[in-house]
Design a protein around this motif. Structure first.
Motif, PDB file in Angstrom:
ATOM      1  N   TRP A  27       0.811  -1.210   0.000  1.00 20.31           N
ATOM      2  CA  TRP A  27       0.000   0.000   0.000  1.00 20.31           C
ATOM      3  C   TRP A  27       0.850   1.267   0.000  1.00 20.31           C
ATOM      4  CZ3 TRP A  27      -4.306   1.133  -1.867  1.00 20.31           C
ATOM      5  CH2 TRP A  27      -4.919   2.354  -1.577  1.00 20.31           C
ATOM      6  N   TRP A  34      -3.935   5.181  -6.740  1.00 19.94           N
ATOM      7  CA  TRP A  34      -5.354   5.468  -6.537  1.00 19.94           C
ATOM      8  C   TRP A  34      -5.598   6.973  -6.451  1.00 19.94           C
ATOM      9  CZ3 TRP A  34      -9.087   1.755  -6.841  1.00 19.94           C
ATOM     10  CH2 TRP A  34      -8.644   0.424  -6.843  1.00 19.94           C
ATOM     11  N   THR A  67      -8.052  -3.486   0.065  1.00 15.04           N
ATOM     12  CA  THR A  67      -7.479  -2.547  -0.892  1.00 15.04           C
ATOM     13  C   THR A  67      -8.466  -1.430  -1.213  1.00 15.04           C
ATOM     14  OG1 THR A  67      -6.010  -4.193  -1.892  1.00 15.04           O
ATOM     15  CG2 THR A  67      -6.600  -2.297  -3.251  1.00 15.04           C
ATOM     16  N   ALA A  71      -8.328   2.513  -0.530  1.00 12.40           N
ATOM     17  CA  ALA A  71      -8.502   3.449  -1.635  1.00 12.40           C
ATOM     18  C   ALA A  71      -9.559   4.494  -1.319  1.00 12.40           C
ATOM     19  CB  ALA A  71      -8.862   2.684  -2.911  1.00 12.40           C
ATOM     20  N   THR A  75      -9.134   8.874  -1.616  1.00 12.15           N
ATOM     21  CA  THR A  75      -9.900   9.502  -2.692  1.00 12.15           C
ATOM     22  C   THR A  75     -11.177  10.081  -2.104  1.00 12.15           C
ATOM     23  OG1 THR A  75     -11.047   7.424  -3.214  1.00 12.15           O
ATOM     24  CG2 THR A  75      -9.030   7.905  -4.450  1.00 12.15           C
ATOM     25  N   LEU A  80     -15.388   3.484  -7.008  1.00 17.69           N
ATOM     26  CA  LEU A  80     -14.464   2.392  -6.741  1.00 17.69           C
ATOM     27  C   LEU A  80     -15.197   1.069  -6.900  1.00 17.69           C
ATOM     28  CD1 LEU A  80     -12.969   3.876  -3.439  1.00 17.69           C
ATOM     29  CD2 LEU A  80     -12.000   4.098  -5.750  1.00 17.69           C
TER      30      LEU A  80
END
Length: 307
Positions: A27, A34, A67, A71, A75, A80
């Motif tokens: 990550w 992302w 994940t 993300a 954001t 997503l």
């Protein structure tokens, strides 16, 4: 260059662009991708849902749900999702809980792509199972959706099928989005396409592997025509279903150049697709490419799409 075309069969004049980011980095490195996907102006960003994928199974690989949770934290606007979630190793009652949590974490920006599960590969064998025949995969896919759909609406479910059992499963509190998170269903054949008519906000296709690029585009146009016919026969207006295509299932990688990407988006729109998917360039192997091309696409092509 403005990618606007006259589309046949009532198809879209503009398309939304999405990016698929493989979960193949820690990550600390992946977070930047992302963030940049949103900054670049992509309409949606996705990750694979596999326990391992092809020859990348021995490299770094991370789960789709955490994940996407991470993300969501880096954001704020981009949608997503999973492209696509797999019944090969997921149970719909548990997955409904994960989806409900993800939709809450990202504030209603979630779309779930889901398919029947790959025919072969690591996901089929790692848990000791065997690959199902195509008809059995669609049967299992049907059961998966019949359990998942009401749970995401916040309804309790008791279900006993060949592949899944749920006893008083709970869907509370339901999704942030009403009536539930939108589902984009992968479908190549008519039985799966009828599931799109029944459950899907969208349909996604890879069209199929072909040696000739022109053959692939002809097949893509044909797949849209067949999809519209099947959905209409099932009693649903095809214009109410978004149509996604994975450009990278074609013989040419979509981000090989900004010019080719713009051409591919235009051809997808002409076929009747509403959304296109490309993969973030990797250093080698699958989707090998140059991030400089991605930056050129972000600066010169995405602003013209109007999606």
């Amino acid at each position: 260059m403005t990618v606007e075309v006259a589309a046949p069969r009532g198809g879209p004049e503009r398309v939304r662009a999405g990016i698929v980011i493989l979960p193949d980095q820690r990550w600390s490195a992946a977070a930047g991708r992302w963030r940049r996907a949103e900054e670049y102006g992509f309409a949606h960003a996705w990750t694979y849902d596999h326990l391992g994928w092809r020859d990348l199974v021995d490299g770094p690989w991370f789960d789709a749900v955490p994940t996407l949770s991470a993300a969501a934290g880096v954001t704020s606007r981009i949608r997503l999702g999973t492209m696509v979630a797999s019944p090969n190793f997921r149970h719909p009652a548990h997955f409904a809980r994960e989806v409900t949590a993800l939709d809450d974490i990202c504030g209603g920006r979630l779309t779930i792509g889901v398919g029947g599960g790959g025919v072969a590969g690591f996901d089929n064998t790692v848990l000791g199972g065997e690959a199902l025949a195509p008809r059995e995969r669609v049967d299992r896919f049907t059961e998966f959706l019949e359990v998942l759909d009401p749970l995401l609406r916040g309804e309790p479910v008791t279900y006993r099928g060949r592949y899944y059992t749920a006893v008083d499963a709970r869907g509370t509190p339901g999704c942030v989005q009403a009536p539930r998170v939108p589902l984009v269903l992968a479908a190549l054949g008519p039985r799966s396409m009828r599931l799109v008519a029944r459950f899907g906000a969208g349909w996604v296709t890879t069209v199929g592997r072909m040696e000739s690029l022109e053959d692939w585009w002809r097949a893509a146009a044909g797949s849209v025509a067949r999809f519209e016919d099947v959905v209409s026969a099932a009693g649903r207006d095809p214009s109410t279903v978004d149509r996604y295509v994975s450009l990278d299932s074609a013989p040419v990688y979509s981000l090989s150049s900004a010019g080719y990407y713009a051409e591919a988006v235009g051809r997808a729109a002409a076929c009747g697709f509403t959304d296109v998917l490309s993969h973030w360039p990797r250093a080698s192997s699958w989707y090998a490419g140059d991030e400089a091309v991605l930056e050129e696409v972000a600066g010169g092509v995405l602003p013209t799409l109007g999606g």
